[in-house]
Design a protein around this motif. Structure first.
Motif, PDB file in Angstrom:
ATOM      1  N   HIS A 128      14.565  23.394 -28.341  1.00  0.00           N
ATOM      2  CA  HIS A 128      13.652  24.453 -28.770  1.00  0.00           C
ATOM      3  C   HIS A 128      13.410  24.311 -30.279  1.00  0.00           C
ATOM      4  N   SER A 146      13.763  26.604 -32.291  1.00  0.00           N
ATOM      5  CA  SER A 146      14.660  27.525 -33.008  1.00  0.00           C
ATOM      6  C   SER A 146      15.584  26.767 -33.970  1.00  0.00           C
ATOM      7  N   ARG A 175      13.548  19.041 -22.599  1.00  0.00           N
ATOM      8  CA  ARG A 175      14.602  19.584 -21.725  1.00  0.00           C
ATOM      9  C   ARG A 175      14.675  18.781 -20.440  1.00  0.00           C
ATOM     10  N   ASP A 184      14.322  19.372 -17.561  1.00  0.00           N
ATOM     11  CA  ASP A 184      13.723  20.157 -16.480  1.00  0.00           C
ATOM     12  C   ASP A 184      12.950  19.203 -15.578  1.00  0.00           C
TER      13      ASP A 184
END
Ligand code: FA5
Length: 344
Positions: free
Chosen positions: A170, A172, A198, A200
């Motif tokens: 992310h 962040s 990610r 995913d």
């Protein structure tokens, strides 16, 4: 001999006159004025003439020579001029013809939406920060209140490169880096757009690589209402003035309280449709008040400073904005798809 010279002159001038091109003119020159030509022959035979005749014939022969040579030169000049005119006529440019259209490129729909969001936040006084995509575990997790072994790390399935290096999951991580760089001195007001990764499985709404836009404000007297007001402006600018937002309680280890933010459905205005899956609301981002631990780890006094942060999924915004149903469209680069979009 006089008659012979006169004859030769008329013959040669006739041929010059009827010559069609430079080669034919040159052939006449070679034939009549060349070393083996008839006029040279006449001049050679002058020795046989009487002393009185010699100068008369000599000067006549020279006159004939000069006349033929000057007519040849004139004809050559005329033919060359005609050739130039012919060429100019054949190469004439019709400046009134419409030009061929130039194919211009387009912004990729994702780039267009990201730039639109950047402009929006720049207009609100944010600046743009950047951070590395190959990131230290520390900035991606630990500095965000996610120590090693914390169960919430499982929320973001991570591509590790070494035990301490990873592909950031992310944006962040840029929050943490920016706060550390500020050495405890506010205000901080940044957005950070960038790629994140990610593990995913790719499907219509998930990609192993996607784009986030992080927002971070740290200052004195920052409240939840500042976050809500900022996100309301964002939602209205991106999806229309009549849009509303709602904040639902959520959990992120780096914000407290944490919220999930929904926008009222722009297709059905909240009545319920296939876009909002009949709920009337569409989730667009995660946000919250920066956790005091995160502020302290970055060197800020959490009693003096507060902050809010948000993380927007850029593909999600672009999909909602343009009615795109499959996130994979952004990455397969089919020009039949990408050329459909014009910057708003
Ligand atoms: C986070 O990544 C938090 N860092 C956001 C945040 C920032 C919260 C600051 C609080 C303060 P989350 O995992 O929910 O949160 O991802 C944020 C957005 O990224 C999601 O709303 C979604 O739009 C998008 N997203 C997440 N996973 C994927 C994926 N695999 N493919 C495409 N988009 C994704």
């Amino acid at each position: 001999m006089k008659e012979r010279l006169q004859e030769l002159k008329e013959e040669a001038l006739g041929k010059v006159e009827s010559a069609q091109n430079l080669k034919e003119v040159n052939d006449v020159r070679v034939a009549y004025l060349g070393k083996k030509g008839p006029i040279t022959e006449v001049l050679r035979g002058m020795g046989k003439l009487s002393a009185e005749e010699r100068p008369v014939i000599g000067s006549l022969a020279n006159e004939v020579r000069e006349e033929i040579a000057s007519q040849i030169a004139a004809k050559q000049a005329r033919l060359e001029e005609e050739e130039v005119e012919r060429q100019l006529a054949s190469e004439t440019i019709d400046v009134t013809l419409p030009g061929r259209p130039v194919k211009t490129g387009n912004h990729h729909p994702l780039t267009a939406v990201i730039e639109e969001m950047e402009d929006l936040f720049l207009g609100m006084g944010y600046s743009i920060a950047e951070g590395p995509e190959v990131e230290k575990d520390y900035y991606n997790f630990e500095a965000l209140n996610l120590p090693k072994g914390h169960p919430a790390r499982d929320m973001q399935d991570t591509f590790y490169i070494t035990e301490d290096t990873l592909l950031r999951t992310h944006t962040s991580s840029v929050q943490a880096r920016t706060m550390v760089a500020c050495e405890g001195e506010g205000p901080v007001k940044i957005i950070c757009p960038g790629k994140v990764y990610r593990r995913d499985n790719d499907d219509a709404t998930h990609s192993h690589q996607f784009t986030q836009i992080e927002g971070l404000v740290v200052d004195k007297d920052i409240r939840m209402s500042d976050l809500k007001g900022t996100l309301e402006v964002f939602a209205k600018k991106m999806f229309g003035e009549e849009r509303e937002i709602r904040l639902r309680p959520s959990f992120f280890p780096f914000t407290e309280p944490s919220v999930e933010v929904d926008v009222s459905c722009f297709k059905c205005s909240g009545k319920g449709c296939n876009v909002c899956k009949t709920t009337g609301w569409i989730e667009i981002l995660g946000a919250g008040m920066v956790h005091p631990n995160v502020l302290e780890m970055a060197g800020f006094d959490s009693k003096e400073y507060q902050g809010f942060a948000f993380g927007i999924g850029a593909e999600r915004i672009a999909m909602l904005r343009y009615g795109i149903e499959d996130i994979r469209e952004f990455y397969t680069n089919d020009v039949r798809f990408t050329t459909q979009f014009k910057r708003a």
